[in-house]
Design a protein around this motif. Structure first.
Motif, PDB file in Angstrom:
ATOM      1  N   ILE A   1       0.835  -1.204   0.000  1.00 56.35           N
ATOM      2  CA  ILE A   1       0.000   0.000   0.000  1.00 56.35           C
ATOM      3  C   ILE A   1       0.870   1.254   0.000  1.00 56.35           C
ATOM      4  N   SER A   2       1.964   1.224   0.749  1.00 58.31           N
ATOM      5  CA  SER A   2       2.866   2.381   0.782  1.00 58.31           C
ATOM      6  C   SER A   2       3.447   2.654  -0.599  1.00 58.31           C
ATOM      7  N   LYS A   3       3.825   1.579  -1.287  1.00 57.32           N
ATOM      8  CA  LYS A   3       4.366   1.724  -2.641  1.00 57.32           C
ATOM      9  C   LYS A   3       3.319   2.300  -3.587  1.00 57.32           C
ATOM     10  N   GLN A   4       2.092   1.768  -3.531  1.00 52.75           N
ATOM     11  CA  GLN A   4       1.049   2.252  -4.420  1.00 52.75           C
ATOM     12  C   GLN A   4       0.730   3.705  -4.157  1.00 52.75           C
ATOM     13  N   ASN A   5       0.736   4.092  -2.882  1.00 54.13           N
ATOM     14  CA  ASN A   5       0.489   5.497  -2.540  1.00 54.13           C
ATOM     15  C   ASN A   5       1.562   6.396  -3.136  1.00 54.13           C
ATOM     16  N   ALA A   6       2.831   5.966  -3.024  1.00 57.83           N
ATOM     17  CA  ALA A   6       3.933   6.757  -3.578  1.00 57.83           C
ATOM     18  C   ALA A   6       3.850   6.834  -5.100  1.00 57.83           C
ATOM     19  N   VAL A   7       3.484   5.705  -5.727  1.00 58.02           N
ATOM     20  CA  VAL A   7       3.340   5.685  -7.191  1.00 58.02           C
ATOM     21  C   VAL A   7       2.231   6.642  -7.628  1.00 58.02           C
ATOM     22  N   ASN A   8       1.097   6.606  -6.922  1.00 57.00           N
ATOM     23  CA  ASN A   8      -0.020   7.494  -7.249  1.00 57.00           C
ATOM     24  C   ASN A   8       0.383   8.958  -7.101  1.00 57.00           C
ATOM     25  N   ARG A   9       1.114   9.236  -6.045  1.00 57.39           N
ATOM     26  CA  ARG A   9       1.540  10.620  -5.790  1.00 57.39           C
ATOM     27  C   ARG A   9       2.475  11.104  -6.892  1.00 57.39           C
ATOM     28  N   GLN A  10       3.432  10.259  -7.266  1.00 57.16           N
ATOM     29  CA  GLN A  10       4.367  10.632  -8.327  1.00 57.16           C
ATOM     30  C   GLN A  10       3.646  10.788  -9.667  1.00 57.16           C
ATOM     31  N   PHE A  11       2.656   9.935  -9.907  1.00 58.94           N
ATOM     32  CA  PHE A  11       1.869  10.036 -11.135  1.00 58.94           C
ATOM     33  C   PHE A  11       1.152  11.383 -11.195  1.00 58.94           C
ATOM     34  N   GLY A  12       0.590  11.779 -10.048  1.00 55.74           N
ATOM     35  CA  GLY A  12      -0.102  13.065  -9.990  1.00 55.74           C
ATOM     36  C   GLY A  12       0.827  14.233 -10.243  1.00 55.74           C
ATOM     37  N   ILE A  13       2.020  14.141  -9.674  1.00 61.59           N
ATOM     38  CA  ILE A  13       3.006  15.216  -9.872  1.00 61.59           C
ATOM     39  C   ILE A  13       3.455  15.276 -11.328  1.00 61.59           C
ATOM     40  N   THR A  14       3.772  14.104 -11.887  1.00 59.03           N
ATOM     41  CA  THR A  14       4.255  14.028 -13.268  1.00 59.03           C
ATOM     42  C   THR A  14       3.238  14.564 -14.258  1.00 59.03           C
ATOM     43  N   HIS A  15       1.959  14.252 -14.007  1.00 56.39           N
ATOM     44  CA  HIS A  15       0.903  14.648 -14.944  1.00 56.39           C
ATOM     45  C   HIS A  15       0.161  15.912 -14.491  1.00 56.39           C
TER      46      HIS A  15
END
Length: 225
Positions: free
Chosen positions: A153-167
């Motif tokens: 879950i921690s990994k998915q949260n970080a991935v989602n956050r980075q996706f939001g920043i990138t896009h």
């Protein structure tokens, strides 16, 4: 010639392994794993690659050492109270750590000379599982479920956050679009998804993480059937 070698040795020894690891963490936070190279690290430290190779053999060892350092600091600073409260504290600390340092995702399983950063997490949480008096035959299932949930879950949260920043996404707007689409699904075909559409708009990822953790802990504490 001997004098030059001695000078070189002193220069290499003056740059400590600890300073190299701290600089590695700084570089990873700034550029991510893709930006970590011995050349970039040398420039960051204002030294030559040879001074780094004196202490650390390769990038794999760099990643493992950096990850091991931030995880050890995190778990060592977590207050120890009751077993359940301590597990929650460790889990939230790791969740926040990976949110702050997304590169930990890929580095956490890095193994250098038989030492994995994951060991710190397994040991700290495993000790609390023992204190919960979980039967020995069930301890592996308990620790693997807990750690799998925490890291996943921690990994998915970080991935989602980075996706939001990138896009360049606004979280509220993004979730509102998803919720609107789900609410428009046929209620007979997708009864559950349709029913939770509004919850998507207002949910808090960290609160959801805690709720899931509590479900797992209740299962661990439940009497064996």
């Amino acid at each position: 010639m001997p004098k030059r070698a001695a000078t070189s040795t002193r220069r290499e020894e003056s740059l400590s392994r600890e300073r190299i690891i701290e600089a590695t963490i700084e570089l990873l936070d700034a550029t991510g794993e893709a930006g970590l190279t011995f050349r970039a690290l040398s420039e960051h430290l204002a030294t030559g690659p040879g001074a780094i190779y004196w202490h650390i053999a390769n990038k794999n060892e760099l990643l493992a050492a950096a990850c091991d350092t931030v995880i050890a600091r995190t778990v060592d600073s977590t207050p120890i109270t009751t077993p359940e409260a301590t597990i929650r504290a460790h889990a939230l600390a790791i969740y926040d750590l990976i949110d702050e340092h997304p590169w930990v995702n890929s580095a956490i399983m890095t193994d250098s000379e038989g030492n994995s950063p994951l060991v710190h997490i397994l040991e700290r949480i495993g000790q609390q599982i023992r204190l919960l008096r979980v039967p020995k035959a069930q301890q592996w299932s308990a620790i693997s479920t807990l750690v799998g949930y925490i890291l996943g879950i921690s990994k998915q949260n970080a991935v989602n956050r980075q996706f939001g920043i990138t896009h360049n996404l606004d979280r509220s707007e993004f979730l509102d679009r998803i919720a609107t689409k789900w609410s428009q699904l046929d209620a007979k075909t997708y009864p559950f998804t349709h029913s939770i559409a509004d919850r998507i708009r207002t949910h808090d990822d960290r609160d959801d993480f805690i709720a899931g953790l509590n479900l797992i802990l209740r299962g661990i504490n439940a009497p064996a059937r």
